[in-house]
Design a protein around this motif. Sequence first.
Motif, PDB file in Angstrom:
ATOM      1  N   ASN A  57      10.933   6.351  10.693  1.00  0.00           N
ATOM      2  CA  ASN A  57      10.316   7.640  10.369  1.00  0.00           C
ATOM      3  C   ASN A  57      10.436   8.605  11.545  1.00  0.00           C
ATOM      4  OD1 ASN A  57       8.689   7.055   7.640  1.00  0.00           O
ATOM      5  ND2 ASN A  57       8.480   5.276   8.990  1.00  0.00           N
ATOM      6  N   PRO A  58      11.657   8.954  11.949  1.00  0.00           N
ATOM      7  CA  PRO A  58      11.831   9.821  13.122  1.00  0.00           C
ATOM      8  C   PRO A  58      11.250  11.218  12.893  1.00  0.00           C
ATOM      9  CG  PRO A  58      13.899   9.572  11.931  1.00  0.00           C
ATOM     10  CD  PRO A  58      12.947   8.590  11.328  1.00  0.00           C
ATOM     11  N   GLY A  59      10.476  11.681  13.869  1.00  0.00           N
ATOM     12  CA  GLY A  59       9.939  13.033  13.808  1.00  0.00           C
ATOM     13  C   GLY A  59       8.791  13.230  12.836  1.00  0.00           C
ATOM     14  N   VAL A  60       8.286  12.147  12.224  1.00  0.00           N
ATOM     15  CA  VAL A  60       7.216  12.265  11.232  1.00  0.00           C
ATOM     16  C   VAL A  60       5.881  11.893  11.854  1.00  0.00           C
ATOM     17  CG1 VAL A  60       6.336  11.458   9.006  1.00  0.00           C
ATOM     18  CG2 VAL A  60       8.803  11.727   9.360  1.00  0.00           C
ATOM     19  N   GLN A  61       4.863  12.725  11.612  1.00  0.00           N
ATOM     20  CA  GLN A  61       3.494  12.369  11.989  1.00  0.00           C
ATOM     21  C   GLN A  61       2.564  12.808  10.871  1.00  0.00           C
ATOM     22  OE1 GLN A  61       1.043  14.345  15.205  1.00  0.00           O
ATOM     23  NE2 GLN A  61       1.172  12.289  16.085  1.00  0.00           N
ATOM     24  N   LEU A  62       1.775  11.867  10.377  1.00  0.00           N
ATOM     25  CA  LEU A  62       0.806  12.148   9.324  1.00  0.00           C
ATOM     26  C   LEU A  62      -0.562  12.339   9.964  1.00  0.00           C
ATOM     27  CD1 LEU A  62       1.932   9.388   6.774  1.00  0.00           C
ATOM     28  CD2 LEU A  62       2.709  11.758   6.911  1.00  0.00           C
ATOM     29  N   SER A  63      -1.135  13.514   9.781  1.00  0.00           N
ATOM     30  CA  SER A  63      -2.395  13.827  10.469  1.00  0.00           C
ATOM     31  C   SER A  63      -3.570  13.949   9.511  1.00  0.00           C
ATOM     32  CB  SER A  63      -2.249  15.126  11.272  1.00  0.00           C
ATOM     33  OG  SER A  63      -1.863  16.205  10.431  1.00  0.00           O
ATOM     34  N   GLU A  64      -3.336  13.861   8.214  1.00  0.00           N
ATOM     35  CA  GLU A  64      -4.422  14.031   7.249  1.00  0.00           C
ATOM     36  C   GLU A  64      -4.968  12.683   6.783  1.00  0.00           C
ATOM     37  OE1 GLU A  64      -3.395  15.140   3.169  1.00  0.00           O
ATOM     38  OE2 GLU A  64      -1.314  15.356   3.850  1.00  0.00           O
ATOM     39  N   ALA A  65      -5.998  12.735   5.938  1.00  0.00           N
ATOM     40  CA  ALA A  65      -6.544  11.514   5.344  1.00  0.00           C
ATOM     41  C   ALA A  65      -5.492  10.867   4.451  1.00  0.00           C
ATOM     42  CB  ALA A  65      -7.797  11.839   4.543  1.00  0.00           C
ATOM     43  N   LEU A  66      -5.449   9.525   4.467  1.00  0.00           N
ATOM     44  CA  LEU A  66      -4.348   8.819   3.822  1.00  0.00           C
ATOM     45  C   LEU A  66      -4.815   7.743   2.837  1.00  0.00           C
ATOM     46  CD1 LEU A  66      -2.192   8.254   7.026  1.00  0.00           C
ATOM     47  CD2 LEU A  66      -1.725   9.930   5.224  1.00  0.00           C
ATOM     48  N   ILE A  67      -3.961   7.508   1.867  1.00  0.00           N
ATOM     49  CA  ILE A  67      -4.065   6.353   0.979  1.00  0.00           C
ATOM     50  C   ILE A  67      -2.974   5.372   1.401  1.00  0.00           C
ATOM     51  CG2 ILE A  67      -3.899   5.524  -1.410  1.00  0.00           C
ATOM     52  CD1 ILE A  67      -4.541   8.477  -2.228  1.00  0.00           C
ATOM     53  N   ALA A  68      -3.314   4.108   1.539  1.00  0.00           N
ATOM     54  CA  ALA A  68      -2.350   3.103   1.981  1.00  0.00           C
ATOM     55  C   ALA A  68      -2.159   2.049   0.899  1.00  0.00           C
ATOM     56  CB  ALA A  68      -2.813   2.448   3.270  1.00  0.00           C
ATOM     57  N   VAL A  69      -0.903   1.692   0.661  1.00  0.00           N
ATOM     58  CA  VAL A  69      -0.569   0.575  -0.220  1.00  0.00           C
ATOM     59  C   VAL A  69       0.204  -0.432   0.626  1.00  0.00           C
ATOM     60  CG1 VAL A  69       0.654  -0.191  -2.277  1.00  0.00           C
ATOM     61  CG2 VAL A  69      -0.473   2.052  -2.259  1.00  0.00           C
ATOM     62  N   LEU A  70      -0.404  -1.586   0.863  1.00  0.00           N
ATOM     63  CA  LEU A  70       0.167  -2.601   1.744  1.00  0.00           C
ATOM     64  C   LEU A  70       0.545  -3.837   0.939  1.00  0.00           C
ATOM     65  CD1 LEU A  70       0.811  -3.738   4.579  1.00  0.00           C
ATOM     66  CD2 LEU A  70      -1.602  -4.452   4.720  1.00  0.00           C
ATOM     67  N   LYS A  71       1.828  -4.207   1.005  1.00  0.00           N
ATOM     68  CA  LYS A  71       2.319  -5.418   0.354  1.00  0.00           C
ATOM     69  C   LYS A  71       2.761  -6.390   1.439  1.00  0.00           C
ATOM     70  CE  LYS A  71       3.865  -2.937  -3.780  1.00  0.00           C
ATOM     71  NZ  LYS A  71       5.016  -2.618  -4.673  1.00  0.00           N
ATOM     72  N   VAL A  72       2.146  -7.563   1.451  1.00  0.00           N
ATOM     73  CA  VAL A  72       2.424  -8.566   2.478  1.00  0.00           C
ATOM     74  C   VAL A  72       3.137  -9.754   1.842  1.00  0.00           C
ATOM     75  CG1 VAL A  72       1.447  -9.990   4.294  1.00  0.00           C
ATOM     76  CG2 VAL A  72       0.314  -7.860   3.664  1.00  0.00           C
ATOM     77  N   TYR A  73       4.271 -10.119   2.426  1.00  0.00           N
ATOM     78  CA  TYR A  73       5.079 -11.228   1.911  1.00  0.00           C
ATOM     79  C   TYR A  73       5.072 -12.366   2.939  1.00  0.00           C
ATOM     80  CZ  TYR A  73       6.891  -7.806  -1.433  1.00  0.00           C
ATOM     81  OH  TYR A  73       7.008  -6.848  -2.416  1.00  0.00           O
ATOM     82  N   TYR A  74       4.465 -13.495   2.589  1.00  0.00           N
ATOM     83  CA  TYR A  74       4.378 -14.643   3.475  1.00  0.00           C
ATOM     84  C   TYR A  74       5.478 -15.655   3.165  1.00  0.00           C
ATOM     85  CZ  TYR A  74      -0.357 -12.979   4.521  1.00  0.00           C
ATOM     86  OH  TYR A  74      -1.435 -12.229   4.907  1.00  0.00           O
ATOM     87  N   LYS A  75       5.765 -16.507   4.167  1.00  0.00           N
ATOM     88  CA  LYS A  75       6.717 -17.594   3.948  1.00  0.00           C
ATOM     89  C   LYS A  75       6.169 -18.633   2.987  1.00  0.00           C
ATOM     90  CE  LYS A  75       9.556 -17.863   8.135  1.00  0.00           C
ATOM     91  NZ  LYS A  75       9.913 -18.732   9.281  1.00  0.00           N
ATOM     92  N   SER A  76       4.889 -18.948   3.176  1.00  0.00           N
ATOM     93  CA  SER A  76       4.292 -20.055   2.437  1.00  0.00           C
ATOM     94  C   SER A  76       3.028 -19.610   1.729  1.00  0.00           C
ATOM     95  CB  SER A  76       3.972 -21.219   3.388  1.00  0.00           C
ATOM     96  OG  SER A  76       3.168 -22.194   2.754  1.00  0.00           O
ATOM     97  N   GLU A 123       5.379  -4.419   3.687  1.00  0.00           N
ATOM     98  CA  GLU A 123       5.828  -3.097   3.282  1.00  0.00           C
ATOM     99  C   GLU A 123       4.599  -2.206   3.145  1.00  0.00           C
ATOM    100  OE1 GLU A 123       8.126  -3.418  -0.274  1.00  0.00           O
ATOM    101  OE2 GLU A 123       9.608  -4.785   0.598  1.00  0.00           O
ATOM    102  N   LEU A 124       4.606  -1.097   3.845  1.00  0.00           N
ATOM    103  CA  LEU A 124       3.453  -0.196   3.869  1.00  0.00           C
ATOM    104  C   LEU A 124       3.888   1.198   3.426  1.00  0.00           C
ATOM    105  CD1 LEU A 124       0.495   0.508   4.701  1.00  0.00           C
ATOM    106  CD2 LEU A 124       1.417   1.025   6.984  1.00  0.00           C
TER     107      LEU A 124
END
Length: 211
Positions: A57-76, A123-124
């Motif tokens: 994300n070169p040159g990107v900065q998010l300064s406002e309130a955010l919604i996050a969607v986080l997907k976590v992939y484990y080995k096991s 993945e976020l």
Amino acid sequence: MNKSYAKVIISGSPISKSNFKLFNVKGRAILPYNSGKYHDRYAIYEEQIAYETRCQNPGVQLSEALIAVLKVYYKSQKRHPDTNNITKSIFDGIEKSGLIINDAQIRRIIIEEFYDKANPRFELELFGESQYFMDYKIKERDQYTSPILYSPPPNRKINLTKCRNKPTKSSNSSPNTIKCEICGKTISKSDSISANNGKLVICKNCFNKLF
């Protein structure tokens, strides 16, 4: 360029910050960085997140309130950190990258857990609230699926028939003495240092040798 959206994908097994904390003689939590030991892993992981986030994300900065969607992939599916605990690790690295100003910007978050033995990662996606809003529903399945069941660890048995279990005392050891996990010597609590959420206990002598 959309200043209200960003996506980050970091390869590798996600790790929890709490698993790599040590405590100094004053009881303050510390995160070793260049000790050459196992506990350096978290600091290195945080730097990896920061570096790759900035590259993606070169040159990107998010300064406002955010919604996050986080997907976590484990080995096991059986052995991995608590998903709720790794959010702090991830957002510390994201904040360090400069993509966000402060992790307090995350006002809404959805976390999903998956398994990918060949490609563990997280993945976020970050969405600015000025342009996006969250709309979700929980629905009952049309067909029943086999549940994923969890059991307590072997060292923690839960008695569902009692409101409170009284601790038992050993006649051979004092409640104020414990053993160092490295040298095996019996030490008092005042001469010990705990790590990994209290699961690892070492004496001050061994701690000084490590650092």
